[in-house]
Design an enzyme around this catalytic site. Structure first.
Site, short mmCIF file in Angstrom:
data_model
loop_
_atom_site.label_atom_id
_atom_site.label_comp_id
_atom_site.label_asym_id
_atom_site.label_seq_id
_atom_site.Cartn_x
_atom_site.Cartn_y
_atom_site.Cartn_z
N THR A 32 -1.13 -1.03 -4.74
CA THR A 32 -1.79 0.25 -5.00
C THR A 32 -0.82 1.17 -5.73
OG1 THR A 32 -1.11 1.37 -2.97
CG2 THR A 32 -3.07 -0.02 -2.85
N SER A 51 0.82 -1.21 0.00
CA SER A 51 0.00 0.00 0.00
C SER A 51 0.85 1.26 0.00
CB SER A 51 -0.91 0.01 1.23
OG SER A 51 -1.60 1.23 1.34
N ASP A 52 0.49 2.21 -0.88
CA ASP A 52 1.10 3.54 -0.83
C ASP A 52 0.86 4.15 0.55
OD1 ASP A 52 2.23 3.68 -3.28
OD2 ASP A 52 0.57 4.71 -4.25
N LYS A 53 1.83 4.93 1.00
CA LYS A 53 1.66 5.62 2.28
C LYS A 53 0.77 6.85 2.13
CE LYS A 53 4.83 8.45 3.96
NZ LYS A 53 4.15 9.72 4.31
#
Length: 812
Positions: free
Chosen positions: A554, A311-313
């Site tokens: 993502t 997941s992107d931060k």
């Protein structure tokens, strides 16, 4: 236009189009839309009548039609009529359900309609791509898919990826006056362009497909289709055996052949493609209500098996609402000076979160009055900074820039003298979880002066920590992916409860092709990755997949597209570029991780429904086939007629479509298709059903001494009622009451069985039973339903124990 627009000069083209660099008025654009038509290609549509007739063409319809013809030759007119009616009924149900599924997908795709920035009435506005017309002036920037054929205005060059159109593997630099083709992807830069070709008049003749076709066959669908092939093979083998015995006994071959064909039809999973498409479409609509748009239906099934989510931060794990801390100033520069110069190196209408945070931090809203932007260079992943040329009201010209501190520092004339202090400040900000933004200014002396560092903090989402904990409980390991420094990534990771094991992705550069086993293991065990470039994402996904994981990824940028394509389930987050959305399987319309977890939960529910249907379908086929075969071979008795078989198949398959709306619970672990377990449970339940049917046959013939026509009706009603009650057994691993069925499915099953009971009671095309014996069959079927539920529980217990003893099985 007769002349090739590409051969005309810009001035000639503007004259030809009766347009200019200031764009069109809204009224003129509307008139041209009527003249040129929408900026889209007409989709090839199938005539509804031809589509309906296609349901009478193919192996399964041919078999039913052959049974109709054989009924006519045998002069079995009741059989002929009912089979013909049911043939049409099957076509109508299939056509209607597919039509509804198609409408659902079309509605979902409409939500992904792409917009373009266009100048109308002298103002920049957002319009649907389909509404662009020749003469419009558009603005394209990094990550955009060029919406129409256009000529580049202004002096700024633009790097575009035309590989999908021309096969060129490297981005091409476009200069003023050169053509941009519809479907090309902007890799670097930002510029205005004059539209000259739309729709079918574009150079390539078609627009980029932003939504993929939903016809891709997933691993799960292939497994279900293999079950179908297994059932067909089983049916053909047993029918061939029946034909051989009939030939040996010298039974009437025409009637035997007709019966054999109908039996084959009953065994083939006629409704399987329709059940698949309807279940997927219903699931896609459910996800759409949760702001997740599915662009490839099969991705719902893949998502059910995801065990690692990268997941992107920014924006997904964090709020993407940057707040400014106290700046670090260099050389007597004030905080107001740093913020003002950083704001001048920002562009408000780009909707960039960093630019908005900087501009929003200005204490005085009029602080930028008196400054005019002569030229603006937007941020790109290569240079990692923005730059603007500014002119003041008194004629003074200077340049400002902001970006990654190390990049901005490298521009400064006194970089070495201030490097240690700047680095210390950046590290201190990072330790607190702040992103650092360097700011510099270049005056008439052509020397960049480093002004200082702006600390930006992106707080974690309120629900992110609990959502990650939920994902962990579901067997999904969340790995954070960010371009930030390790210190920032580690701080954020700890706050989210992910852990401290953050891997520096910059070390991947020389290991893309030949990474060591230690690095692969480190990637697998990492809680997250820092200093990640888009190409690193692809490498991370590839390593995890080769280590046996089903990976969700993502992304939002144009360079994320390869990783989104590579992942088992690519997810474009809210605000993603057109290119990222085009590559993704699922597009999120709202921010945050919770919507992804909701999508995983929903996909697992869909998997449960499909698993229930597969077990049910195999069970019923085994029951009917083995009952018929053993009855004919052992007792020389046809327990049901051909018409009864067709009614059983089509009535039950029609109602089973409602399984798409069944109430189920998602599993607490990633789903995988265990073919061995499905076949084992279905076989046990199928054999139990055969025993129950022969028990009723024994009672009818030996105990009650009914004639065989009456027994046929008894068995027909038993097969119908008990068959549909089976779905309430197969839909749960626990007792049948552990999860209440969905209302629609319950009503559909009860409705069809009421109809089957009425047919048996009043003897439509069969010997009438009367209500007394119909009630007896219902009691008998319900008793065996309870027995079968216990048999199922014992079977699962034994097979689970067996699997645990031999270790994990290969999943299909």
């Amino acid at each position: 236009m007769n002349a090739d627009p590409q051969r005309l000069s810009l001035q000639e083209l503007e004259k030809k189009l009766e347009a200019s660099g200031i764009g069109l008025s809204q009224a003129e654009a509307g008139a041209r839309l009527q003249k040129y038509g929408p900026n889209e290609l007409e989709e090839k549509t199938v005539n509804p009548l031809l589509k309906f007739l296609s349901y009478f063409w193919g192996p399964i319809p041919w078999m039913i039609e052959a049974a109709v013809v054989l009924s006519a030759f045998a002069q079995h007119w009741p059989d002929f009529g009912i089979i013909l009616v049911l043939l049409f009924a099957n076509a109508v149900v299939g056509f209607w359900e597919e039509h509804q599924a198609g409408n659902a997908i079309a509605a979902l795709k409409a939500k992904l309609a792409v917009n373009a920035r266009v100048r109308r009435d002298g103002k920049w506005t957002t319009a649907a791509v389909r509404d662009l017309v020749p003469g419009d002036v558009i603005r394209v920037r990094l990550g955009d898919i060029v919406p129409a054929d256009a000529r580049l205005l202004g002096e700024d060059p633009l790097d575009v990826d035309q590989s999908a159109l021309t096969g060129e593997s490297l981005p091409v630099t476009k200069q003023q006056g050169e053509s941009l083709y519809s479907g090309a992807i902007v890799r670097q830069g930002e510029a205005e362009a004059l539209v000259y070709g739309t729709g079918a008049d574009t150079y390539f003749g078609k627009t980029a497909k932003l939504v993929q076709e939903a016809q891709t066959t997933s691993h799960f669908q292939k497994a279900v289709l293999r079950i179908g092939n297994y059932l067909i093979l089983l049916a053909v083998s047993l029918v061939a055996l029946i034909l051989l015995v009939a030939l040996f006994r010298e039974d009437p071959m025409l009637e035997t052949l007709q019966f054999a064909l109908v039996l084959t039809v009953a065994a083939i999973p006629v409704a399987m493609p329709t059940v698949l498409s309807v279940t997927m479409a219903v699931g896609a609509r459910t996800l759409a209500r949760k702001e997740a748009i599915v662009t490839r239906l099969a991705a719902i099934e893949e998502l059910a098996g995801v065990d690692i989510l990268c997941s992107d931060k920014t924006g997904t794990l964090t709020q993407n609402k940057l707040t400014l801390g106290d700046p670090y100033c260099v050389g007597g520069v004030t905080e107001d000076d740093i913020i003002r110069n950083a704001a001048l190196a920002s562009r408000a209408d780009n909707q960039d979160t960093i630019d908005q945070a900087v501009i929003g931090s200005l204490k005085d809203p009029k602080a930028l009055d008196g400054y005019h932007v002569l030229h603006f260079q937007p941020f790109d992943p290569v240079h990692k900074r923005t730059e603007a040329s500014i002119k003041t009201n008194d004629g003074k010209i200077f340049d400002v820039t902001k970006g990654a501190p190390q990049v901005i520092l490298s521009l400064a004339w006194n970089a070495e003298a201030i490097r240690e202090k700047v680095t210390t400040a950046v590290d201190e900000f990072a330790a607190k979880g702040y992103r650092a933004l360097g700011v510099a200014r270049c005056d008439h002396d052509n020397r960049w002066q480093f002004l200082g560092v702006l600390p930006l903090f992106d707080p974690p989402r309120e629900q992110a920590k609990s959502t990650i904990a939920t994902a962990s409980e579901m067997g999904v390991s969340v790995k954070m992916v960010t371009g930030d420094a390790i210190a920032i990534a580690r701080e954020t990771s700890e706050k989210l409860g992910l852990g401290k094991n953050i891997l520096d992705a910059s070390g991947f550069e020389d290991t893309k092709q030949y990474e060591t086993a230690q690095l692969a293991e480190a990637i697998e065990k990492a809680n997250g990755f820092a200093q990640v470039f888009p190409e690193h994402k692809y490498h991370i996904v590839d390593v995890l997949q080769r280590r046996g994981h089903i990976v969700g990824m993502t992304g939002d940028g144009v360079n994320d597209a390869p990783a989104l394509k590579k992942a088992d389930c690519g997810i474009a987050v809210s605000g993603a570029t057109d290119a990222a959305r085009a590559a993704a399987d699922i597009v999120l319309m709202t921010s945050g991780l919770s919507v992804i977890i909701d999508a995983i939960k929903e996909s697992r529910k869909i998997f449960q429904r499909m698993n229930s249907y597969a077990i049910y379908r195999i069970t019923e086929t085994i029951r009917v086939l083995f009952l018929m075969t053993l009855s004919i071979l052992v007792f020389n008795f046809y327990p049901v007629t051909a018409v009864m078989i067709v009614m059983l198949a089509l009535l039950n398959d029609g109602a089973i479509l409602s399984i798409a709306y069944d109430r189920v619970r998602y599993q607490k672990h990633p789903e995988s298709w265990n073919m061995r377990l499905v076949l084992a449970i279905a076989t046990v339940l199928g054999i139990a059903g055969v025993v129950a049917s022969f028990g009723l046959f024994y009672l009818g013939e030996r105990y009650f001494q009914f004639d065989r026509d009456f027994i046929q009706t008894l068995i027909y009603l038993k097969l119908s009622v008990a068959g549909h009650l089976t779905i309430f057994v197969t839909r749960t691993r626990g007792p049948f009451w552990s999860i209440l069925p969905g209302r629609l499915m319950f009503l559909a099953v009860m409705g069809t069985q009421l109809l089957a009971t009425l047919i048996a009671v009043y003897g439509f095309l069969m010997t009438p039973l009367g209500w007394k014996w119909a009630a007896f069959v219902w009691v008998y079927a319900l008793a065996w339903f309870l027995i079968n539920d216990r048999i199922k529980l014992i079977a699962y217990r034994l097979f689970d124990r067996s699997n645990a003893a031999v270790g994990p099985t290969i999943q299909s």
